[in-house]
Design an enzyme around this catalytic site. Sequence first.
Site, PDB file in Angstrom:
ATOM      1  N   THR A 133      17.944 -30.201  30.932  1.00 35.39           N
ATOM      2  CA  THR A 133      17.374 -31.351  30.239  1.00 35.39           C
ATOM      3  C   THR A 133      18.416 -32.373  29.781  1.00 35.39           C
ATOM      4  O   THR A 133      19.541 -31.999  29.427  1.00 35.39           O
ATOM      5  CB  THR A 133      16.583 -30.869  28.997  1.00 35.39           C
ATOM      6  N   GLU A 135      18.353 -33.643  27.044  1.00 35.92           N
ATOM      7  CA  GLU A 135      18.613 -33.325  25.633  1.00 35.92           C
ATOM      8  C   GLU A 135      20.000 -32.692  25.471  1.00 35.92           C
ATOM      9  O   GLU A 135      20.587 -32.738  24.397  1.00 35.92           O
ATOM     10  CB  GLU A 135      17.498 -32.382  25.141  1.00 35.92           C
ATOM     11  N   LYS A 161      19.570 -24.851  25.760  1.00 36.86           N
ATOM     12  CA  LYS A 161      19.514 -25.282  27.159  1.00 36.86           C
ATOM     13  C   LYS A 161      20.924 -25.402  27.746  1.00 36.86           C
ATOM     14  O   LYS A 161      21.102 -25.243  28.952  1.00 36.86           O
ATOM     15  CB  LYS A 161      18.763 -26.611  27.273  1.00 36.86           C
TER      16      LYS A 161
HETATM   17  P1  NAP Z   1       5.685 -27.194  28.524  1.00 38.96           P
HETATM   18  O1  NAP Z   1       4.498 -27.986  28.933  1.00 38.96           O
HETATM   19  O2  NAP Z   1       5.966 -26.976  27.079  1.00 38.96           O
HETATM   20  O3  NAP Z   1       5.562 -25.753  29.235  1.00 38.96           O
HETATM   21  C1  NAP Z   1       6.379 -24.684  28.868  1.00 38.96           C
HETATM   22  C2  NAP Z   1       5.900 -23.432  29.561  1.00 38.96           C
HETATM   23  O4  NAP Z   1       6.702 -22.312  29.128  1.00 38.96           O
HETATM   24  C3  NAP Z   1       4.447 -23.043  29.236  1.00 38.96           C
HETATM   25  O5  NAP Z   1       3.861 -22.499  30.388  1.00 38.96           O
HETATM   26  C4  NAP Z   1       4.604 -21.971  28.169  1.00 38.96           C
HETATM   27  O6  NAP Z   1       3.526 -21.084  28.075  1.00 38.96           O
HETATM   28  C5  NAP Z   1       5.823 -21.252  28.750  1.00 38.96           C
HETATM   29  N1  NAP Z   1       6.494 -20.382  27.773  1.00 38.96           N
HETATM   30  C6  NAP Z   1       6.883 -20.666  26.525  1.00 38.96           C
HETATM   31  N2  NAP Z   1       7.456 -19.583  25.950  1.00 38.96           N
HETATM   32  C7  NAP Z   1       7.436 -18.593  26.877  1.00 38.96           C
HETATM   33  C8  NAP Z   1       7.863 -17.257  26.901  1.00 38.96           C
HETATM   34  N3  NAP Z   1       8.413 -16.665  25.819  1.00 38.96           N
HETATM   35  N4  NAP Z   1       7.689 -16.529  28.044  1.00 38.96           N
HETATM   36  C9  NAP Z   1       7.095 -17.080  29.122  1.00 38.96           C
HETATM   37  N5  NAP Z   1       6.643 -18.356  29.157  1.00 38.96           N
HETATM   38  C10 NAP Z   1       6.823 -19.097  28.046  1.00 38.96           C
HETATM   39  O7  NAP Z   1       7.010 -27.801  29.169  1.00 38.96           O
HETATM   40  P2  NAP Z   1       7.168 -28.796  30.418  1.00 38.96           P
HETATM   41  O8  NAP Z   1       7.140 -30.186  29.909  1.00 38.96           O
HETATM   42  O9  NAP Z   1       6.264 -28.371  31.508  1.00 38.96           O
HETATM   43  O10 NAP Z   1       8.684 -28.518  30.824  1.00 38.96           O
HETATM   44  C11 NAP Z   1       9.010 -27.489  31.748  1.00 38.96           C
HETATM   45  C12 NAP Z   1      10.463 -27.083  31.550  1.00 38.96           C
HETATM   46  O11 NAP Z   1      11.310 -28.223  31.738  1.00 38.96           O
HETATM   47  C13 NAP Z   1      10.795 -26.568  30.158  1.00 38.96           C
HETATM   48  O12 NAP Z   1      11.782 -25.589  30.300  1.00 38.96           O
HETATM   49  C14 NAP Z   1      11.378 -27.779  29.433  1.00 38.96           C
HETATM   50  O13 NAP Z   1      12.264 -27.360  28.424  1.00 38.96           O
HETATM   51  C15 NAP Z   1      12.102 -28.457  30.584  1.00 38.96           C
HETATM   52  N6  NAP Z   1      12.227 -29.913  30.494  1.00 38.96           N
HETATM   53  C16 NAP Z   1      11.132 -30.688  30.272  1.00 38.96           C
HETATM   54  C17 NAP Z   1      11.258 -32.069  30.261  1.00 38.96           C
HETATM   55  C18 NAP Z   1      10.069 -32.969  30.035  1.00 38.96           C
HETATM   56  O14 NAP Z   1      10.282 -34.135  29.695  1.00 38.96           O
HETATM   57  N7  NAP Z   1       8.847 -32.501  30.230  1.00 38.96           N
HETATM   58  C19 NAP Z   1      12.515 -32.658  30.494  1.00 38.96           C
HETATM   59  C20 NAP Z   1      13.603 -31.832  30.744  1.00 38.96           C
HETATM   60  C21 NAP Z   1      13.442 -30.457  30.761  1.00 38.96           C
HETATM   61  P3  NAP Z   1       2.230 -21.449  27.153  1.00 38.96           P
HETATM   62  O15 NAP Z   1       1.382 -22.377  27.993  1.00 38.96           O
HETATM   63  O16 NAP Z   1       1.616 -20.119  26.936  1.00 38.96           O
HETATM   64  O17 NAP Z   1       2.735 -22.109  25.920  1.00 38.96           O
HETATM   65  N1  GDD Z   2       7.103 -35.478  19.246  1.00 40.33           N
HETATM   66  C1  GDD Z   2       7.173 -36.604  18.508  1.00 40.33           C
HETATM   67  N2  GDD Z   2       6.168 -36.882  17.634  1.00 40.33           N
HETATM   68  N3  GDD Z   2       8.230 -37.426  18.676  1.00 40.33           N
HETATM   69  C2  GDD Z   2       8.259 -38.567  17.949  1.00 40.33           C
HETATM   70  C3  GDD Z   2       7.253 -38.914  17.050  1.00 40.33           C
HETATM   71  C4  GDD Z   2       6.159 -38.028  16.870  1.00 40.33           C
HETATM   72  O1  GDD Z   2       5.252 -38.243  16.089  1.00 40.33           O
HETATM   73  N4  GDD Z   2       7.565 -40.121  16.521  1.00 40.33           N
HETATM   74  C5  GDD Z   2       8.709 -40.507  17.052  1.00 40.33           C
HETATM   75  N5  GDD Z   2       9.149 -39.568  17.924  1.00 40.33           N
HETATM   76  C6  GDD Z   2      10.407 -39.627  18.697  1.00 40.33           C
HETATM   77  C7  GDD Z   2      11.283 -38.384  18.584  1.00 40.33           C
HETATM   78  O2  GDD Z   2      12.028 -38.409  17.365  1.00 40.33           O
HETATM   79  C8  GDD Z   2      12.142 -38.541  19.820  1.00 40.33           C
HETATM   80  O3  GDD Z   2      13.221 -39.386  19.557  1.00 40.33           O
HETATM   81  C9  GDD Z   2      11.211 -39.228  20.826  1.00 40.33           C
HETATM   82  O4  GDD Z   2      10.092 -39.707  20.061  1.00 40.33           O
HETATM   83  C10 GDD Z   2      10.692 -38.333  21.929  1.00 40.33           C
HETATM   84  O5  GDD Z   2      10.158 -37.177  21.352  1.00 40.33           O
HETATM   85  P1  GDD Z   2       9.352 -36.103  22.237  1.00 40.33           P
HETATM   86  O6  GDD Z   2       8.237 -36.769  22.958  1.00 40.33           O
HETATM   87  O7  GDD Z   2       9.014 -34.959  21.326  1.00 40.33           O
HETATM   88  O8  GDD Z   2      10.410 -35.699  23.362  1.00 40.33           O
HETATM   89  P2  GDD Z   2      11.942 -35.270  23.264  1.00 40.33           P
HETATM   90  O9  GDD Z   2      12.741 -36.376  23.900  1.00 40.33           O
HETATM   91  O10 GDD Z   2      12.322 -34.836  21.908  1.00 40.33           O
HETATM   92  O11 GDD Z   2      11.975 -33.973  24.189  1.00 40.33           O
HETATM   93  C11 GDD Z   2      11.298 -33.971  25.450  1.00 40.33           C
HETATM   94  O12 GDD Z   2      12.176 -34.431  26.448  1.00 40.33           O
HETATM   95  C12 GDD Z   2      13.326 -33.594  26.670  1.00 40.33           C
HETATM   96  C13 GDD Z   2      14.173 -34.284  27.766  1.00 40.33           C
HETATM   97  O13 GDD Z   2      15.037 -35.207  27.186  1.00 40.33           O
HETATM   98  C14 GDD Z   2      10.812 -32.541  25.700  1.00 40.33           C
HETATM   99  O14 GDD Z   2       9.989 -32.535  26.834  1.00 40.33           O
HETATM  100  C15 GDD Z   2      11.981 -31.604  25.969  1.00 40.33           C
HETATM  101  O15 GDD Z   2      11.476 -30.335  26.384  1.00 40.33           O
HETATM  102  C16 GDD Z   2      12.847 -32.225  27.082  1.00 40.33           C
HETATM  103  O16 GDD Z   2      13.931 -31.387  27.365  1.00 40.33           O
END
Ligand code: NAP
Ligand code: GDD
Length: 346
Positions: A133, A135, A161
Amino acid sequence: MKKKRALIFGVTGQDGAYLSKFLLNKNYIVFGVKRRSSIINTQRIDDIYEDINYKSNFVLLYGDLTDASSILNLIKKVNPNEIYNLAAQSHVKVSFEVPEYSADVNGLGTLRILEAIRSLNLEKKVKFYQAGTSEMFGKTKSKFQNEKTPFHPVSPYGVSKCFAHWITKNYRDAYGIYACNGILFNHESPIRGETFVTKKIIQGLVRIKQGLQKKLFLGNLYSKRDWGHARDYVEVMWKMLQQNKPDDFVIGTGKTFTIKDFVNKAAKKIKLDIRWTGKGIKEKAINIENKKIIIECRARYFRPLEVDYLKSNALRAKKILKWFPKKSLDNLIDEMIEHELENNND
Ligand code: NAP
Ligand code: GDD
């Protein structure tokens, strides 16, 4: 030709659902790992189950990244060609509340998969994708972040991560496992979790427009994010595993916007005319039509430390993987709004 077998940890999540469909369309047999929950957690993949074309090639199994024996048994049973580790406690703010658990799932969970591959002598047989990520860049000083940008994580999530990233690289170098780290910037979709900011904003504004909700409460409006579409990003996970040699890649759009920009774009598309007033925690948005306050800030949505600025440089992925994001932020917001409107009309 024998069908390839993919094992997906995190199949019930946003990316797990898109990746499953992508791989099924590529003629894979997909084995998804779900964890036990007190209510059904397969909403995002139910349509795959119900699809007659996919059904026989889509198998769900129980497992958990905190349970080493379940991981070992699953890999032994499935004998996959490719493993995708998408499972995580993926919420940054929540990782400050449950740091040990986040480290266990995200960091040690990755190690448990790699150790299982090694214990089963599958080092030369299985390919492994790790969901890294942006992050991890945290408090970066770089204008663009690429594969050479140093990590500076500022949350338990980011730190966990980083462990996963380095242990994946370590097992690749030490044991010759075909293991790749995707360093993905934020990616969203209509099936994004409801507590992530994009989904929360779209859901809130659509409901306010429809008279179903009065206010939307947010945190920091000024952090900047590089947002892409999850459908585009799962394709590149697969591409990383189809190369001659394993490597790590940054994936993003190269564009960045503040949370406030996102709100403004979404409000305009939903036809909510808003005006901002106040500063800091007192900043709010007023609906010009009826003079009502519809957005306010709340301290509980701020993090102890914030990642202020993310903007990718995905040049290597473009050159080597021939990967290009197809959807713009505007396309993404349109699709999310459309989905929300359909949902609320059911
Ligand atoms: P998500 O919607 O939160 O999905 C996370 C998945 O992990 C869900 O299926 C969840 O199961 C499962 N999980 C959580 N804890 C677990 C455990 N202890 N054992 C087995 N499974 C578990 O996340 P996503 O947005 O699809 O992201 C997928 C991956 O990419 C994550 O690793 C995230 O950190 C990474 N990532 C995401 C983003 C983004 O912007 N979306 C960016 C960079 C990296 P439940 O459904 O039961 O909760
Ligand atoms: N969740 C959330 N809720 N975020 C908020 C809010 C709120 O009400 N208001 C402002 N924010 C701001 C957070 O402080 C952050 O700066 C930004 O919105 C994005 O927040 P999220 O949507 O929660 O995403 P993230 O960037 O913290 O993390 C996501 O992206 C990562 C990749 O950079 C997640 O998907 C992580 O799993 C992923 O790795």
